[in-house]
Design a protein around this motif. Structure first.
Motif, PDB file in Angstrom:
ATOM      1  N   ILE A  70       2.963   4.128  52.304  1.00  0.00           N
ATOM      2  CA  ILE A  70       2.563   3.258  51.199  1.00  0.00           C
ATOM      3  C   ILE A  70       2.736   1.823  51.665  1.00  0.00           C
ATOM      4  O   ILE A  70       3.775   1.460  52.203  1.00  0.00           O
ATOM      5  CB  ILE A  70       3.429   3.532  49.952  1.00  0.00           C
ATOM      6  N   GLU A  72       1.929  -2.605  50.969  1.00  0.00           N
ATOM      7  CA  GLU A  72       1.962  -3.691  49.970  1.00  0.00           C
ATOM      8  C   GLU A  72       3.283  -3.654  49.207  1.00  0.00           C
ATOM      9  O   GLU A  72       3.561  -2.719  48.445  1.00  0.00           O
ATOM     10  CB  GLU A  72       0.803  -3.604  48.964  1.00  0.00           C
ATOM     11  N   VAL A  75       3.378  -2.890  45.508  1.00  0.00           N
ATOM     12  CA  VAL A  75       3.001  -1.492  45.251  1.00  0.00           C
ATOM     13  C   VAL A  75       4.205  -0.604  45.549  1.00  0.00           C
ATOM     14  O   VAL A  75       4.513   0.321  44.796  1.00  0.00           O
ATOM     15  CB  VAL A  75       1.784  -1.071  46.112  1.00  0.00           C
ATOM     16  N   HIS A  78       6.666  -0.667  42.754  1.00  0.00           N
ATOM     17  CA  HIS A  78       6.231   0.215  41.671  1.00  0.00           C
ATOM     18  C   HIS A  78       6.511   1.669  42.021  1.00  0.00           C
ATOM     19  O   HIS A  78       6.946   2.459  41.178  1.00  0.00           O
ATOM     20  CB  HIS A  78       4.731   0.051  41.393  1.00  0.00           C
ATOM     21  N   THR A  79       6.241   2.009  43.276  1.00  0.00           N
ATOM     22  CA  THR A  79       6.457   3.386  43.722  1.00  0.00           C
ATOM     23  C   THR A  79       7.925   3.762  43.625  1.00  0.00           C
ATOM     24  O   THR A  79       8.268   4.881  43.250  1.00  0.00           O
ATOM     25  CB  THR A  79       5.970   3.539  45.170  1.00  0.00           C
ATOM     26  N   SER A  82       8.694   4.971  40.189  1.00  0.00           N
ATOM     27  CA  SER A  82       8.266   6.311  39.782  1.00  0.00           C
ATOM     28  C   SER A  82       8.805   7.413  40.688  1.00  0.00           C
ATOM     29  O   SER A  82       9.138   8.489  40.203  1.00  0.00           O
ATOM     30  CB  SER A  82       6.754   6.403  39.650  1.00  0.00           C
ATOM     31  N   ALA A  83       8.914   7.135  41.985  1.00  0.00           N
ATOM     32  CA  ALA A  83       9.352   8.198  42.896  1.00  0.00           C
ATOM     33  C   ALA A  83      10.800   8.612  42.641  1.00  0.00           C
ATOM     34  O   ALA A  83      11.172   9.763  42.815  1.00  0.00           O
ATOM     35  CB  ALA A  83       9.194   7.754  44.341  1.00  0.00           C
ATOM     36  N   ARG A  99       7.184  -5.597  31.103  1.00  0.00           N
ATOM     37  CA  ARG A  99       6.623  -5.264  32.408  1.00  0.00           C
ATOM     38  C   ARG A  99       5.541  -6.258  32.807  1.00  0.00           C
ATOM     39  O   ARG A  99       5.515  -6.738  33.935  1.00  0.00           O
ATOM     40  CB  ARG A  99       5.943  -3.898  32.387  1.00  0.00           C
ATOM     41  N   ARG A 103       5.537  -8.670  36.028  1.00  0.00           N
ATOM     42  CA  ARG A 103       4.450  -8.586  37.008  1.00  0.00           C
ATOM     43  C   ARG A 103       3.729  -9.926  37.139  1.00  0.00           C
ATOM     44  O   ARG A 103       3.350 -10.339  38.236  1.00  0.00           O
ATOM     45  CB  ARG A 103       3.425  -7.528  36.575  1.00  0.00           C
TER      46      ARG A 103
ATOM     47  N   LEU B  74      -3.327  -7.098  35.207  1.00  0.00           N
ATOM     48  CA  LEU B  74      -2.103  -6.863  34.459  1.00  0.00           C
ATOM     49  C   LEU B  74      -2.423  -6.444  33.025  1.00  0.00           C
ATOM     50  O   LEU B  74      -1.720  -5.625  32.430  1.00  0.00           O
ATOM     51  CB  LEU B  74      -1.218  -8.111  34.467  1.00  0.00           C
ATOM     52  N   THR B  95       2.815  10.345  42.143  1.00  0.00           N
ATOM     53  CA  THR B  95       3.365   9.080  42.633  1.00  0.00           C
ATOM     54  C   THR B  95       2.537   8.473  43.760  1.00  0.00           C
ATOM     55  O   THR B  95       2.235   7.281  43.762  1.00  0.00           O
ATOM     56  CB  THR B  95       4.811   9.301  43.130  1.00  0.00           C
ATOM     57  N   HIS B  96       2.183   9.306  44.738  1.00  0.00           N
ATOM     58  CA  HIS B  96       1.460   8.764  45.875  1.00  0.00           C
ATOM     59  C   HIS B  96       0.056   8.331  45.481  1.00  0.00           C
ATOM     60  O   HIS B  96      -0.433   7.276  45.900  1.00  0.00           O
ATOM     61  CB  HIS B  96       1.404   9.765  47.033  1.00  0.00           C
ATOM     62  N   ARG B 102      -3.089   1.608  43.075  1.00  0.00           N
ATOM     63  CA  ARG B 102      -2.615   0.217  42.991  1.00  0.00           C
ATOM     64  C   ARG B 102      -3.024  -0.554  44.240  1.00  0.00           C
ATOM     65  O   ARG B 102      -3.402  -1.721  44.168  1.00  0.00           O
ATOM     66  CB  ARG B 102      -1.092   0.173  42.846  1.00  0.00           C
ATOM     67  N   PHE B 103      -2.898   0.102  45.376  1.00  0.00           N
ATOM     68  CA  PHE B 103      -3.250  -0.531  46.647  1.00  0.00           C
ATOM     69  C   PHE B 103      -4.700  -0.998  46.628  1.00  0.00           C
ATOM     70  O   PHE B 103      -5.010  -2.148  46.954  1.00  0.00           O
ATOM     71  CB  PHE B 103      -3.019   0.464  47.791  1.00  0.00           C
TER      72      PHE B 103
END
Lengths: 238, 238
Positions: A70, A72, A75, A78-79, A82-83, A99, A103, B74, B95-96, B102-103
Motif C-alpha cells: 500500500i 501514499e 492512504v 487510513h489503512t 481499518s486493518a 473525520r 482530513r 472529502l 481493507t486492501h 483511495r490510492f
C-alpha cells in the motif's frame, strides 16, 4: 483463501528515516502496537522491492501487509485504522464531520509545508523569506484548527494522538531543523503557543519518540545531503 | 443560518461548470439524498461561502445541518460515512481494496488533473504539448487501474457497482467531453484506453450522472470563451 491472522502477518515498511511520510507510517504502527520491520530504502538507485511494490509512483513509504503493498502515506494512515480496527487507539475519529475536518487539515499540511521546507533546507532554490512566511502562516491557521478540533487531551485527536497529529507531527523534525539552519522561529511559543506546546508533547509521546529523532540529526542529514546552501546558524540559546 | 427542522438539511454551494461539483452531486444522487443547491458567483463575494470555507474560499461546499465540509473528495467520503444506510457504499469492505480505491482517487487529482491544468497554464506550446502527453499517460495508468479494480465484469472501478473512483473520475467526464469537442484532445480514447472509453459511456447513461452533469452545450460554449480569452493554440498532436 488464507485466513487473516493479522497479529502473525509480517508488516514491513519500505522507507528512509528522514522522510516525514515514512515517519507517519511508523508513528501509526507504533500507536497500534503493530510489530513491523523497517526496510531501509537505499539512497540513489531504487530497489527492486520498491519498484515492484509501488510501480506507479516509485516512492517511499510503502507498507507491505500480508504481502500486499500500500502506498501514499495518508492512504496508509487510513489503512491502519481499518486493518487494525480492534486495536485502540482509532487513528481517525468516528464522527464523520470530525473525520472530514482532520482530513481537510492533513491535506492543507501537505499543500503548504513540503515545498516551503525544501526551500528552507536549501534542497531547492527559492525565496527563503517567502518560504518561512508561508510556513508561519500555515502554522497560524493550524493553531486555529487546534482549538476547533477540540483536543481536550492536548492533541488534535479528541482521544489522543490521531490522524492530523501524525500528519502535521511528521513535519516537526524538519520544521525545527530549518528553524536552526535559517535562524528563524516558526513553531514560536509567542505566535503559536498551543502548537508549540503540542509539538513538545507529541515528540515526547512513546509512539513518536523513537521515530522522530533529535533535531541535530535532521540538521546533520541536511548538511550532508541538501547541498552547500544549508548552513546551520549558531544559536546560543534554544 | 441553521433553520429549525429535522437537522438533516443538506445544502450544496457550487458553480455550475465545476467538475468538483459534479462529484458531489453525483454522490448525493447515488445515495438518493435530497439537497438544496445554491449557485455561487465566484466573481462576487458570497458571505455564506466565506463563512463556510474561510481557508480556501472555494466551491463545492457541503453544508449538513449548517456544518460545512470542503474539498470535493472529502465531501464524497463524508457523504459515504454520514449516510451509511442510504444507497450503496462507495468504498469496498475489504481493507486492501479500500486502500487501492483511495490510492487511485488521490491519483486522479495528483496526476491526471494536475497535468490537465498544465495544458492551459502557459503560452509555451512545447510545455503545453508536454502537459498533454502527461495527461494521456495518466489516463493510460487509470486504464490499467480500471482493469485491476473492476473485476470480471469490467464495468465500474467499484467492481460490482459504482464506487469511489467512479465518482472521483466521473466528475471529470463533462470536461473530457468538452476537451475533445473544443480542442480535439481525447483524454479517454476507444483506441488508446478502450476500457475507460466504454466506462465513460456507461457513466453518462446513469440517471444519477445525468442529474449531476451540466448541459454539454453550455459547458462547451463556456470553454470556447475561455480558450479565446487565453488565446489558446491546440498543441500539435504526437
Amino acid at each position: 483463501m488464507p485466513s487473516e491472522k493479522q497479529e502473525e502477518a509480517a508488516v514491513r515498511v519500505l522507507g528512509r528515516w528522514p522522510s516525514p511520510y515514512v515517519i507517519r507510517v511508523l508513528i501509526a504502527l507504533n500507536l497500534k502496537g503493530v510489530e513491523h520491520e523497517m526496510v531501509a530504502e537505499p539512497k540513489g538507485n531504487k530497489s527492486e522491492l520498491l519498484l515492484a511494490s509501488n510501480p506507479v509512483h516509485k516512492k517511499i513509504p510503502v507498507l507491505i501487509h500480508n504481502g500486499r503493498p500500500i502506498s501514499e502515506s495518508l492512504v496508509i494512515l487510513h489503512t491502519s485504522t481499518s486493518a487494525w480496527a480492534s486495536q485502540a487507539p482509532a487513528i481517525l475519529p468516528s464522527d464523520p464531520h470530525a473525520r472530514a475536518a482532520e482530513r481537510f487539515w492533513a491535506q492543507y499540511v501537505d499543500d503548504k509545508f513540503p515545498t516551503a521546507i525544501r526551500v528552507l533546507r536549501g534542497r531547492v532554490v527559492g525565496d527563503k523569506e517567502e518560504a518561512a512566511a508561508e510556513v508561519s502562516a500555515a502554522l497560524w491557521q493550524l493553531e486555529g484548527a487546534f482549538v476547533e478540533c477540540g483536543g481536550g487531551k492536548g492533541y488534535f485527536g479528541s482521544d489522543g494522538v490521531g490522524y492530523l497529529d501524525i500528519a502535521l507531527g511528521s513535519h516537526v523534525g524538519w520544521i525545527r531543523a530549518v528553524e536552526r539552519i535559517n535562524g528563524v522561529s516558526l513553531l514560536d511559543a509567542a505566535k503559536v503557543p498551543r502548537l508549540a506546546a503540542w509539538a513538545d508533547r507529541l515528540c515526547a509521546h512513546p509512539a513518536v519518540v523513537d521515530v522522530l529523532p533529535d533535531v541535530d540529526r535532521f540538521i546533520e542529514f541536511s548538511v550532508q545531503n541538501d547541498g552547500a546552501l544549508a548552513k546551520p546558524v549558531d544559536e546560543a540559546s534554544k | 443560518m441553521a433553520t429549525a427542522g429535522s437537522g438533516d438539511e443538506l445544502k450544496v454551494l457550487g458553480a455550475w461548470a465545476s467538475p468538483f461539483l459534479v462529484r458531489v452531486l453525483f454522490a448525493l444522487q447515488l445515495k438518493g439524498l435530497r439537497y438544496e443547491y445554491v449557485e455561487v458567483d465566484l466573481k462576487e463575494k458570497n458571505e455564506l461561502l466565506l463563512a463556510s470555507n474561510p481557508v480556501h474560499k472555494k466551491i463545492p461546499v457541503l453544508l449538513h445541518a449548517g456544518k460545512p465540509v470542503c474539498e470535493s473528495q472529502l465531501i464524497v467520503q463524508y457523504i459515504d460515512e454520514a449516510f451509511p444506510a442510504s444507497g450503496p457504499s462507495f468504498l469496498p469492505a475489504d481493507t486492501h481494496a479500500r486502500a487501492v480505491a483511495r490510492f487511485w482517487g488521490a491519483y486522479v487529482d495528483d496526476k491526471l488533473l494536475s497535468s490537465w491544468k498544465g495544458i492551459f497554464a502557459t503560452k509555451d506550446e512545447e510545455e503545453n504539448a508536454e502537459a498533454v502527453r502527461q495527461t494521456l499517460a495518466a489516463a493510460d495508468a487509470l486504464e490499467g487501474a480500471f482493469r485491476e479494480c473492476s473485476g470480471e465484469k469490467l464495468e465500474w472501478f467499484g467492481g460490482d457497482g459504482v464506487g469511489y473512483v467512479d465518482i472521483v473520475l466521473g466528475g471529470l467526464v463533462p470536461s473530457m467531453n468538452v476537451l475533445e469537442l473544443a480542442v480535439g484532445i481525447k483524454v479517454v480514447d476507444p483506441d488508446r484506453t478502450p476500457l475507460l472509453a466504454a466506462w465513460k459511456d456507461r457513466f453518462c447513461a446513469l440517471d444519477a450522472a445525468k442529474a449531476a452533469m451540466p448541459p454539454l452545450d453550455r459547458l462547451l460554449e463556456n470553454a470556447k470563451k475561455y480558450l479565446a480569452e487565453i488565446s489558446f493554440k491546440t498543441p500539435a498532436s504526437k
